[in-house]
Design an enzyme around this catalytic site. Structure first.
Site, PDB file in Angstrom:
ATOM      1  N   LYS A  14       0.476  -0.973  -0.200  1.00  0.00           N
ATOM      2  CA  LYS A  14       0.229   0.354  -0.323  1.00  0.00           C
ATOM      3  C   LYS A  14       0.694   2.166   0.029  1.00  0.00           C
ATOM      4  CE  LYS A  14      -2.343  -1.048   4.001  1.00  0.00           C
ATOM      5  NZ  LYS A  14      -1.691  -2.136   3.959  1.00  0.00           N
ATOM      6  N   ARG A  89      -9.857   0.911   9.386  1.00  0.00           N
ATOM      7  CA  ARG A  89      -8.898  -0.450   9.599  1.00  0.00           C
ATOM      8  C   ARG A  89     -10.059  -1.739  10.128  1.00  0.00           C
ATOM      9  NH1 ARG A  89      -2.508   0.229   9.206  1.00  0.00           N
ATOM     10  NH2 ARG A  89      -2.324  -1.911   9.048  1.00  0.00           N
ATOM     11  N   ARG A 128      10.844  -7.019   4.780  1.00  0.00           N
ATOM     12  CA  ARG A 128      10.913  -5.997   4.706  1.00  0.00           C
ATOM     13  C   ARG A 128      12.103  -5.443   6.151  1.00  0.00           C
ATOM     14  NH1 ARG A 128       5.144  -3.049   4.747  1.00  0.00           N
ATOM     15  NH2 ARG A 128       4.521  -3.707   7.356  1.00  0.00           N
ATOM     16  N   ARG A 134      11.525  -1.391  11.134  1.00  0.00           N
ATOM     17  CA  ARG A 134      10.588  -1.688  12.610  1.00  0.00           C
ATOM     18  C   ARG A 134      10.709  -2.806  12.963  1.00  0.00           C
ATOM     19  NH1 ARG A 134       5.422  -0.598   8.134  1.00  0.00           N
ATOM     20  NH2 ARG A 134       4.166  -1.920  10.005  1.00  0.00           N
ATOM     21  N   ARG A 146      -0.677  -9.620  13.245  1.00  0.00           N
ATOM     22  CA  ARG A 146      -0.517  -8.602  13.124  1.00  0.00           C
ATOM     23  C   ARG A 146      -1.887  -8.884  11.296  1.00  0.00           C
ATOM     24  NH1 ARG A 146       4.325  -6.175  11.091  1.00  0.00           N
ATOM     25  NH2 ARG A 146       3.284  -4.678   9.468  1.00  0.00           N
TER      26      ARG A 146
END
Ligand code: ADP
Length: 190
Positions: A14, A89, A128, A134, A146
């Site tokens: 996204k 969300r 990632r 992160r 998640r």
């Protein structure tokens, strides 16, 4: 206004695709994840609160998120439109967004969903993690949570827009350029 909800699970792409869409359509990119991370970095009260949820892979409470989003939209009075990335969300966030946009005589134009299989998502998030720094990408347990929160809380938001005839699916597998072109094609139909 052209208001697009860019939808998809964690790791769907996204953020990457939003950056391309804003240039072509002259939109403002609002990523709730990015805004929370900026607040964490700036050690604001909001950041401190958000961090306690994000580090576990849980959602930040609706009321906090909705208020933040409204205040961000209000900062861009002359915007031609927005890309909402990571928001809404939950169904409650979707309802609040509709009510808020109606109050400023606007609305959601469409939701574009990036569809990516779960095993591919896990691979992408693992990669990632090596570059993002992160904490929520680094921990497999948090990634699992998640994805599970996505399936239970966020996936129903697709039905919310589908019922309004606003959902368009886009295949999220392939090269970044291919996916961008699919998104352009989906958006250009309106
Ligand atoms: P990803 O899509 O990869 O999960 P994001 O950057 O969109 O990453 O979100 C990171 C985290 O920020 C989420 O796991 C959640 O804790 C918090 N967050 C982002 N957007 C929202 C939202 N709309 N409502 C509640 N929490 C959110």
């Amino acid at each position: 206004m052209l208001n697009i909800v860019l939808f998809g699970p964690p790791g769907a792409g996204k953020g990457t695709q939003s950056e391309r869409l804003i240039g072509r359509y002259n939109l403002v990119h609002l990523s709730t994840g990015d805004i929370f991370r900026a607040n964490i970095k700036g050690e604001t009260e909001l950041g401190l609160l958000a961090k306690s949820y994000m580090d576990k892979g849980n959602l930040v409470p609706d009321e906090v998120t909705i208020n933040m989003l409204k205040s961000e939209v209000s900062k861009h009075e002359n915007a031609k439109g927005f890309i909402f990335d990571g928001f809404p969300r939950t169904n409650a966030q979707a309802e609040a967004l509709d009510a808020f946009l109606a109050s400023i005589h606007s609305g959601i134009t469409m939701m574009v969903g990036l569809e990516v299989a779960e095993n591919e998502l896990r691979e992408r998030l693992k990669k990632r993690a090596e570059v993002s720094g992160r904490p929520d990408d680094a921990n497999p347990e948090v990634i699992r949570n998640r994805i599970s929160v996505y399936n239970s809380e966020t996936a129903p938001v697709k039905d919310y827009y589908e019922k309004q005839g606003k959902y368009v699916a886009v295949d999220g597998i392939g090269s970044i350029d291919d996916i961008t072109n699919r998104l352009y094609a989906a958006i250009d139909t309106i």
